[in-house]
Design an enzyme around this catalytic site. Structure first.
Site, PDB file in Angstrom:
ATOM      1  N   VAL A  17     -44.771 104.333  24.944  1.00 27.89           N
ATOM      2  CA  VAL A  17     -44.767 103.406  26.088  1.00 27.89           C
ATOM      3  C   VAL A  17     -45.613 102.183  25.766  1.00 27.89           C
ATOM      4  CG1 VAL A  17     -45.460 103.077  28.495  1.00 27.89           C
ATOM      5  CG2 VAL A  17     -44.333 105.202  27.803  1.00 27.89           C
ATOM      6  N   LYS A  39     -42.895 103.356  12.648  1.00 23.04           N
ATOM      7  CA  LYS A  39     -43.225 104.743  13.006  1.00 23.04           C
ATOM      8  C   LYS A  39     -43.275 105.475  11.679  1.00 23.04           C
ATOM      9  CE  LYS A  39     -43.501 108.452  15.727  1.00 23.04           C
ATOM     10  NZ  LYS A  39     -44.444 108.674  16.835  1.00 23.04           N
ATOM     11  N   GLU A 108     -46.893 102.821  15.292  1.00 24.48           N
ATOM     12  CA  GLU A 108     -47.097 103.945  16.214  1.00 24.48           C
ATOM     13  C   GLU A 108     -47.378 105.212  15.432  1.00 24.48           C
ATOM     14  OE1 GLU A 108     -45.052 106.928  19.411  1.00 24.48           O
ATOM     15  OE2 GLU A 108     -43.874 105.203  18.756  1.00 24.48           O
ATOM     16  N   PRO A 200     -49.283 101.496  34.301  1.00 18.89           N
ATOM     17  CA  PRO A 200     -48.746 102.240  35.437  1.00 18.89           C
ATOM     18  C   PRO A 200     -47.639 103.190  34.987  1.00 18.89           C
ATOM     19  CG  PRO A 200     -47.740 100.079  35.353  1.00 18.89           C
ATOM     20  CD  PRO A 200     -48.776 100.109  34.255  1.00 18.89           C
ATOM     21  N   TYR A 201     -47.182 104.020  35.911  1.00 14.95           N
ATOM     22  CA  TYR A 201     -46.033 104.874  35.640  1.00 14.95           C
ATOM     23  C   TYR A 201     -44.764 104.028  35.682  1.00 14.95           C
ATOM     24  CZ  TYR A 201     -42.320 108.257  36.482  1.00 14.95           C
ATOM     25  OH  TYR A 201     -41.155 108.974  36.413  1.00 14.95           O
TER      26      TYR A 201
END
Length: 227
Positions: A17, A39, A108, A200-201
């Site tokens: 995220v 990644k 990441e 936030p979500y």
């Protein structure tokens, strides 16, 4: 500094995220500067496919994830199941090439800061050896404070260049809930590491506009100035 490692206290903490949000912010507000996403190691499907879907990276799958294993397990275990080794030389070559060809690279990490990369090395070891400036994602939940303290202690022990902490809501929390479960002032006081803010979500984690806006609300101005 043209690379940033996004790591966390554990799996499913919010690394993807935050990485997506940072890339969305860069794409919107720093469009004149190219970026790449790495990644380094992926076990099972997930993050690489997400980045390919959301961004026009002009990177092949192997340039996003140089090491890919089928089983969703820790890399040394997943590699052993395929009679393979965790080739960190290949990862380093891919990172170096991206750093040379892009203005900035978001990296990441896998799992948490203490997650094994090989049978001898953790994510923290790699971050330190490769001198990657690092942000630690701490999920808002019961136990967040102790997880933050433990992971910062590991980062200091291994001499990781830990720039700060970002809290992440994996479910909708009120401000009061966040303050009870992961109070930024207390985490900063116990770790002596800056908390940049809280994500936030997101009901839709693919909404790049909202993701970019969320990064604008983090206290990252001095970080951007160094990039």
């Amino acid at each position: 500094m043209n690379s940033l490692l996004i790591t966390a206290t554990d799996t499913e903490a919010g690394k993807t995220v935050l990485t997506t949000a940072l890339a969305a912010y860069w794409q919107k507000y720093r469009a004149s500067h190219s970026f790449g996403i790495l990644k380094p190691i992926q076990s099972g499907e997930g993050d690489r496919e997400t980045y390919q879907k959301l961004f026009s990276l002009q990177q092949s799958p192997s340039e996003i994830t140089p090491l890919y294993f089928q089983a969703p397990l820790a890399p040394p275990i997943a590699a052993a199941k395929e009679n393979r080794n965790v080739d960190l030389g290949l990862v380093w070559q891919t990172l170096t090439k991206l750093q040379q060809n892009r203005d900035f690279v978001f990296v990441e990490a896998l799992g948490g800061l203490g997650s094994p990369v090989t049978f001898e090395l953790t994510v923290a070891d790699l971050a330190a050896e490769w001198r990657l400036p690092t942000i630690l994602v701490v999920p808002v939940k019961l136990g967040a404070i102790s997880q933050a303290v433990a992971n910062v202690a590991l980062a200091k022990l291994t001499k990781v260049n830990l720039l700060g902490i970002v809290l992440n809501c994996s479910q909708p929390y009120s401000e009061a809930d966040i303050e009870d479960l992961a109070p930024a002032d207390l985490i900063q006081s116990l770790t002596n590491i800056r908390v940049f803010g809280c994500l936030p979500y997101f009901e839709n984690p693919s909404d790049l506009e909202k993701l970019a806006a969320s990064v604008s609300n983090l206290d990252l101005e001095h970080l951007w100035q160094r990039m």
